[in-house]
Design an enzyme around this catalytic site. Structure first.
Site, short mmCIF file in Angstrom:
data_model
loop_
_atom_site.label_atom_id
_atom_site.label_comp_id
_atom_site.label_asym_id
_atom_site.label_seq_id
_atom_site.Cartn_x
_atom_site.Cartn_y
_atom_site.Cartn_z
N GLN A 203 -10.33 -1.66 29.68
CA GLN A 203 -11.41 -0.99 29.75
C GLN A 203 -12.15 -0.87 31.15
O GLN A 203 -13.23 -0.37 31.47
CB GLN A 203 -12.70 -0.97 28.79
CG GLN A 203 -12.10 -0.85 27.25
CD GLN A 203 -13.18 -0.98 26.06
OE1 GLN A 203 -12.70 -1.82 25.20
NE2 GLN A 203 -14.52 -0.71 26.00
N PHE A 234 -12.38 -0.07 21.67
CA PHE A 234 -13.65 -0.39 20.75
C PHE A 234 -14.37 -1.30 21.35
O PHE A 234 -15.14 -2.02 20.69
CB PHE A 234 -13.20 -0.57 19.20
CG PHE A 234 -12.54 0.70 18.81
CD1 PHE A 234 -12.78 1.87 18.56
CD2 PHE A 234 -11.00 0.06 18.34
CE1 PHE A 234 -11.96 2.79 18.06
CE2 PHE A 234 -10.31 1.34 17.73
CZ PHE A 234 -10.51 2.53 17.62
N GLU A 238 -12.87 -4.68 26.98
CA GLU A 238 -13.84 -4.57 28.11
C GLU A 238 -13.69 -5.97 28.74
O GLU A 238 -13.78 -5.55 30.13
CB GLU A 238 -15.15 -4.44 27.47
CG GLU A 238 -16.38 -4.30 28.38
CD GLU A 238 -17.53 -4.03 27.96
OE1 GLU A 238 -18.65 -4.16 29.08
OE2 GLU A 238 -17.81 -3.77 26.91
N ARG A 316 -29.20 -6.62 23.43
CA ARG A 316 -29.03 -5.44 22.79
C ARG A 316 -29.49 -5.42 21.22
O ARG A 316 -30.03 -4.67 20.91
CB ARG A 316 -27.70 -4.60 22.91
CG ARG A 316 -27.92 -3.19 22.49
CD ARG A 316 -26.38 -2.42 22.70
NE ARG A 316 -26.59 -1.97 24.19
CZ ARG A 316 -26.88 -0.87 24.49
NH1 ARG A 316 -27.47 0.25 23.65
NH2 ARG A 316 -27.02 -0.37 25.75
N ARG A 348 -18.05 -1.70 19.46
CA ARG A 348 -18.80 -0.60 19.14
C ARG A 348 -20.04 -1.00 18.68
O ARG A 348 -20.27 -1.32 17.50
CB ARG A 348 -18.03 0.41 18.38
CG ARG A 348 -18.23 1.81 18.55
CD ARG A 348 -17.49 2.54 17.57
NE ARG A 348 -17.22 3.88 17.97
CZ ARG A 348 -16.35 4.67 17.53
NH1 ARG A 348 -15.37 4.32 16.72
NH2 ARG A 348 -16.42 6.03 18.05
N PHE A 350 -22.22 -2.97 20.21
CA PHE A 350 -22.69 -4.03 21.11
C PHE A 350 -23.98 -4.85 20.82
O PHE A 350 -24.87 -4.92 21.54
CB PHE A 350 -22.75 -3.58 22.46
CG PHE A 350 -22.60 -4.37 23.62
CD1 PHE A 350 -21.40 -4.58 23.99
CD2 PHE A 350 -23.82 -4.86 24.27
CE1 PHE A 350 -21.24 -5.61 25.22
CE2 PHE A 350 -23.56 -5.63 25.32
CZ PHE A 350 -22.28 -6.14 25.81
N THR A 449 -27.41 -2.21 29.76
CA THR A 449 -28.98 -3.06 30.02
C THR A 449 -28.85 -3.97 31.08
O THR A 449 -29.84 -4.34 31.81
CB THR A 449 -28.94 -3.78 28.87
OG1 THR A 449 -27.87 -4.57 28.30
CG2 THR A 449 -29.25 -2.85 27.53
N ALA A 518 -20.60 1.16 26.61
CA ALA A 518 -21.92 1.57 26.46
C ALA A 518 -22.42 3.05 26.18
O ALA A 518 -23.41 3.43 26.55
CB ALA A 518 -22.69 0.93 27.66
N GLU A 728 -20.84 5.18 20.50
CA GLU A 728 -21.54 4.17 19.54
C GLU A 728 -22.68 4.44 18.50
O GLU A 728 -22.37 4.14 17.26
CB GLU A 728 -22.06 3.18 20.60
CG GLU A 728 -21.02 2.64 21.38
CD GLU A 728 -21.71 1.57 22.20
OE1 GLU A 728 -21.30 0.26 22.02
OE2 GLU A 728 -22.27 1.91 23.34
#
Length: 775
Positions: A203, A234, A238, A316, A348, A350, A449, A518, A728
């Protein structure tokens, strides 16, 4: 300003790869043509959760016919690190073992079978040590990753004294396996100049490039990462898609040969990180009428053996501890636990789902205590549209908030009063089967974020025949990003979608990109493509003004033009037109560049972690769900009878894809809430690491009646074509199913508090029934 017809919808009707997917023509890493001299890699993973390597011997493995190379950390020419944020995750173990599944050694062989056979011939002696595996064990051992985090508004301790009631609670939420269809895979091809091309299932191609280059000991310009598509991700690719790329690259560098590495399904589930399990305790103060006035929450997550993205995920969760509710006095504290499990990672939502589950439990407990309808308690505590009651605990205004209108519409169309009455009547007349109904609102912040990550680039090329190729920094993992990108460019240039293709993501063409994560893939990359397209349209407009001006004998400015339906027309005289193909040809003949880059960064984002204040999100996406379930008290089986969803996507970029995302996220959320439970032995060994023992949702878990509608909030200011992210936010709507299960079980003993947790598996439900029936 150039115009496009508001009635023109040039985007693709379906996902751009849909036909190739269903006919088996789509290529993933393992489908790519094998280059000459290809070797197959395999990884020797630790069978020990904690320990010290005493000795190891490769001789028997290396002497196996067909084995070309066996390497340890000493063969790494650069830095032996692949931690994306903190360098606390070795590429290969250097003597200390931190978790089962840690990579220790690598093998390259002529066939996949030989490489895996060689693993069995590697001899290792380890001094095993006790490990820490659970959040409770980590807290007791004071084993944490990084500092404590805190966000506070008002004064909860003082406010508790003024509340009519104060209650306490604890909630455990489990982890979740990503279960993407394509396991972690990579193909690395070295060249004669010491450069490396990495075909990755990642990702985050730019981060994969950075980590591979650091491990190989070369500059980034010598590593090209290419991502055509992923077979699902998902969040699981990442950061952890970097690992497999790094291992394959080490083997390719050491052998000078192309190397392909693909994990088996069992390996993938054993060694990769999951959604973070959370343990949360809370104290809530509220009034007789159900208004929540004060809340203190302590969040603990199981980060595993390395930092990965755990800090941002905890952050988050803390941002979303309020979900959709105004809480004037709120303190939330977060700690990430250091344990001897694979480092947990992005998934998904996060951290948002774990935070929201806590406040939803609080709302249910308030309803139970006061005797109020849980739906009514939630609505009373919603953020207001204006005034003091629309400010979050971190100081950001909740603007354009449609939740009350959405709730009114959903409850009306969902026949809530009648269904609630029928559910209660059913429960009074049935002893072995109970039903429940629950509403779940969602307010989800959109943006990374970590503010600097909110940027993207693109390159758009127009060829002389009017066909177009787009390069952008996002990655396609089945979510339909490329389909939306095509629609955006088609709209900007007023052309049909079949003129446009999107090339695989390539770090040498669009550099320094952020992860497709995100929920920001379309927001960021779409805006970059829009900017590049606008540059090209402006260049073409200058040529069109001259040509159409000569034909019409008028002075024509760009404001007079309309790009529409593969033509450029005069808005006031549409018969005066020029075919897009002809316009492009004339631009080329007039030496006008037909290639343009685009760049976008999200404006106005900031957050000060020291004071816990800022504007971390560009906007909020809203949704609301009403779910009804039936629970068999003898077996614990749950059937979702009906789910009504109303979701806010602004001006949808592609309605079919957006609805598909809502459907998929909701079903995946049902899995987290009901069936997907990670089982570990006392010494931290994952016990259910295959599809026969780890239960992802099946067709039977889809609601019998499943109604999804997009709520017409209109254009979202400052975003690509007025749209909103959709990847998400719908995941958290599945908490409505979890809450409905609690409602059903609560009917057994309406005033009794029981130890409800997540997931609500069949086994847990049976135990809760016993708990509720006990004196």
């Amino acid at each position: 300003m150039n115009k496009a017809s508001s009635l023109y919808e040039p985007g693709p009707e379906h996902h751009d790869s849909a036909l190739r997917h269903v006919t088996g023509q789509s290529q993933f890493i393992d489908d790519l043509p094998e280059p000459a001299g290809l070797l197959h890699g395999a990884v020797y993973f630790s069978n020990w959760a904690s320990g010290r390597i005493l000795s190891y011997d490769f001789e028997k493995a290396f002497n196996l016919s067909g084995v070309i190379s066996v390497v340890d950390f000493k063969s790494i020419r650069g830095e032996n690190q692949m931690g994306p944020v903190v360098h606390d995750e070795p590429c290969l173990a250097e003597g200390i073992l931190k978790f089962r599944g840690q990579a220790m050694y690598l093998v390259a062989a002529e066939t996949r079978e030989i490489s895996r056979q060689a693993l069995e011939h590697i001899q290792v002696k380890v001094e095993e040590k006790p490990g820490i595996f659970t959040i409770e064990e980590a807290i007791e051992a004071n084993s944490f990753l990084g500092p404590a985090r805190k966000i506070c508004t008002g004064n909860p301790d003082e406010a508790f004294h003024e509340c009519d009631h104060v209650i306490y609670g604890e909630l455990n939420t489990g982890g979740q396996e990503h279960w993407y269809l394509e396991t972690q895979s990579a193909l690395c091809i070295p060249d004669e100049e010491g450069r490396m091309t990495v075909y990755a299932s990642s990702q985050n191609p730019a981060e994969t490039q950075a980590i591979v280059s650091e491990i190989l000991g070369v500059s980034r310009h010598k590593v090209t990462v290419v991502v055509k598509r992923m077979g699902g991700a998902f969040g699981g690719k990442e950061t952890q898609g970097n690992h497999i790329a790094a291992w394959a690259a080490v083997l390719a560098q050491n052998t000078g040969k192309p190397v392909k590495l693909r994990l088996t399904r069992d390996e993938d589930q054993k060694v990769t990180g999951k959604r973070h399990p959370f343990k949360s305790n809370w104290q809530a103060g509220f009034s007789n009428d159900g208004m929540l006035n004060a809340l203190k929450v302590n969040l603990f997550s199981n980060g595993g053996a390395a930092t990965d993205l755990s800090w941002a995920i905890m952050e988050r969760a803390m941002f979303h501890i309020d979900n959709a509710y105004y809480i004037p006095n709120l303190e939330v504290n977060g700690r990430v636990c250091l344990t001897n499990l694979p480092s947990n990672t992005a998934f998904r939502g996060f951290g948002g789902p774990q935070g929201m589950a806590v406040i939803e439990q609080v709302m249910n407990r308030i309803a139970l205590f006061t005797g109020l309808d849980p739906v009514e308690v939630r609505r009373r505590n919603f953020y207001n549209k204006t005034g003091a009651h629309n400010l979050t605990h971190y100081g950001q205004k909740v603007e354009r908030n449609p939740l009350e209108e959405m709730a009114s519409q959903l409850l009306d169309k969902g026949d809530y009063p009648i269904r609630l009455e029928n559910v209660n009547l059913f429960n009074k007349t049935h002893s072995e089967v109970k039903r429940g109904i629950a509403m779940m609102p969602v307010k989800f912040g959109i943006s990374f974020t970590t503010s600097f990550l909110n940027q993207a680039g693109a390159l758009v090329n127009i060829y002389q025949d009017g066909s177009i190729v787009i390069h952008h920094g996002g990655t396609e993992m089945g979510q339909g990003l490329n389909t939306k990108i095509i629609a955006i460019a088609a709209m900007e240039l007023g052309i049909s979608a079949n003129r446009i293709i999107v090339e695989p993501t390539n770090t040498m063409i669009v550099p320094n990109t952020s992860a497709t994560a995100a929920s920001s893939g379309s927001d960021l990359n779409g805006m970059a493509v829009k900017e590049a397209s606008a540059k090209l349209r402006n260049r073409l407009s200058a040529i069109a003004c001259r040509i159409l001006g000569e034909r019409s004998r008028m002075i024509v400015s760009p404001a007079d033009l309309m790009f529409d339906d593969d033509y450029v027309r005069l808005e006031q005289r549409p018969e005066m037109q020029l075919a897009f193909n002809d316009l492009v040809k004339q631009a080329y003949l007039n030496q006008v560049s037909l290639s343009a880059t685009g760049y976008y960064r999200t404006p106005g984002l900031w957050y000060d972690k020291e004071i816990g204040r800022g504007k971390p999100f560009h906007y909020y996406a809203f949704g609301i769900a009403l779910s009804e379930v039936e629970v068999d008290l003898l077996s614990g089986e749950v059937r979702t009878l009906r789910a009504d969803i109303l979701h806010d996507v602004g001006n949808s970029l592609h309605k079919a894809i957006d609805i598909g995302q809502i459907q998929g996220a909701f079903i995946q959320g049902i899995g987290w809430c009901t069936t997907e439970e990670l089982k570990y032995s006392k010494d931290g060994k994952l016990l259910n690491y295959s599809p026969d023992t780890y239960k992802i949702p099946t067709i039977d878990d889809i609601p019998v009646e499943f109604m999804i509608n997009l709520f017409p909030t209109g254009a979202n200011p400052g975003t690509i074509h007025g749209s909103k992210a959709v990847g998400e936010p719908p995941f958290m709507l599945a908490l409505s199913v979890w809450l409905a299960i609690q409602y059903a079980l609560q009917s057994i003993a309406p005033e009794k508090v029981f130890n409800f947790s997540l997931p609500a598996t069949n086994e847990k439900i049976v135990k809760w029934v016993e708990e509720l029936l006990a004196d």
